[in-house]
Scaffold this motif. Structure first.
Motif, PDB file in Angstrom:
ATOM      1  N   MET A   1       0.840  -1.191   0.000  1.00 13.52           N
ATOM      2  CA  MET A   1       0.000   0.000   0.000  1.00 13.52           C
ATOM      3  C   MET A   1       0.876   1.241   0.000  1.00 13.52           C
ATOM      4  O   MET A   1       2.055   1.187   0.368  1.00 13.52           O
ATOM      5  CB  MET A   1      -0.918   0.013   1.221  1.00 13.52           C
ATOM      6  N   SER A   2       0.344   2.378  -0.424  1.00 10.13           N
ATOM      7  CA  SER A   2       1.092   3.637  -0.387  1.00 10.13           C
ATOM      8  C   SER A   2       0.956   4.252   0.997  1.00 10.13           C
ATOM      9  O   SER A   2      -0.058   4.090   1.672  1.00 10.13           O
ATOM     10  CB  SER A   2       0.552   4.598  -1.445  1.00 10.13           C
ATOM     11  N   TYR A   3       2.004   4.953   1.425  1.00 11.25           N
ATOM     12  CA  TYR A   3       2.033   5.532   2.759  1.00 11.25           C
ATOM     13  C   TYR A   3       1.941   7.049   2.684  1.00 11.25           C
ATOM     14  O   TYR A   3       2.047   7.657   1.617  1.00 11.25           O
ATOM     15  CB  TYR A   3       3.329   5.123   3.482  1.00 11.25           C
ATOM     16  N   ARG A 273       4.615  -1.877   8.535  1.00  9.14           N
ATOM     17  CA  ARG A 273       5.177  -0.668   7.899  1.00  9.14           C
ATOM     18  C   ARG A 273       6.706  -0.738   7.869  1.00  9.14           C
ATOM     19  O   ARG A 273       7.332  -0.125   7.000  1.00  9.14           O
ATOM     20  CB  ARG A 273       4.699   0.557   8.674  1.00  9.14           C
TER      21      ARG A 273
END
Length: 275
Positions: A1-3, A273
């Motif tokens: 996923m993009s952060y 993350r």
């Protein structure tokens, strides 16, 4: 996923305030909020509302922080550090809800506020006095940018038993009528489907967020994690629909990374993350 983008080293990051209770087991509450906020690159500020005695098996008790001390914590943070968004969790009592609402009207009426109306733990232990429900609905909901109840909380707040998409829409409408700009009815507790669908409503349009249901019993702190991720995205200037989409992806990955702890329900984990 993009952060979310990180602040360059040595520069001041965005600040997000959590107004919530402390979890001695480290799985939910302020501890879960701060984990997500740190891993999303914001500086987490806190206003502690209660100290709970809990572990993975349940809540054994809690001690409320005096309401004037809760208000003073918010005042101290907003007056000096400044915040770009905030979220609430366990508020424990009517006097604390009133104090938070009064302080918010005075200090930060234009700051995005995510209200996670924590009424009970995942084990069913009460975390909000029943008489405080009216105060929550009448005083804090009208100040909220977004409210994020789970299905058990929906039942307590608007007396709607969500069993399918039609009743989920009815619940969203009933919640929105209490005054928040947006209402999110989370579908994680609706076990009749292999997919988890959260429903967002702004008084005119519905937005659906689906994800595969993650098969795990380690889901402690999921609601806190979602609300914190949404608050971080709002601090970055996301629209509410985009912030909810980001939060949904974040909590889904945190569920996939959840780990066993103690003898009960382990926590969801945003530590993915770091991998």
């Amino acid at each position: 996923m993009s952060y979310l983008p990180l602040a360059p080293p040595g520069t001041t990051p965005l600040r997000v305030l959590t107004i919530a209770g402390s979890d001695s087991g480290g799985g939910a509450g302020i501890q879960a909020d701060m984990r997500t906020m740190a891993l999303l690159g914001v500086h987490a500020c806190v206003a502690v509302t209660a100290v709970t005695v809990q572990n993975t098996l349940g809540v054994k008790g809690f001690h409320e922080v005096p309401d004037d001390v809760v208000a003073a914590q918010i005042d101290a943070v907003v007056g000096d550090i400044g915040i770009q968004s905030a979220k609430t969790g366990m508020l424990a009592s009517s006097v604390i809800v009133t104090s938070v609402a009064d302080t918010w009207r005075r200090l930060a009426p234009g700051v995005p506020l995510v209200v996670d109306p924590v009424c009970a733990s995942m084990h069913g232990d009460a975390l909000l006095a029943r008489e405080a429900l009216d105060t929550l609905r009448g005083q804090l909901f009208p100040l909220a940018t977004l409210v994020t109840p789970n299905l058990d909380e929906v039942r307590l707040l608007v007396d709607v038993d969500v069993v399918d998409s039609a009743s989920q829409r009815a619940a969203a409408k009933a919640l929105h009528a209490l005054g928040p700009r947006w209402a999110l009815v989370k579908g994680g507790h609706l076990r009749s489907s292999e997919r988890s669908c959260d429903l967002l409503y702004d008084g005119a349009d519905f937005y659906e967020y689906e994800a595969p249901r993650v098969p795990t019993g380690n889901d402690h702190g999921g609601g806190d994690t979602l609300a914190s991720a949404v608050a971080c995205a709002l601090a970055h200037g996301f629209t509410v629909p985009d912030a909810v989409g980001f939060g949904k992806r974040w909590v889904t990955e945190s569920l996939r990374a959840a780990y066993p702890l103690g003898h009960g329900h382990g926590p969801v984990s945003p530590l993915f993350r770091l991998s």
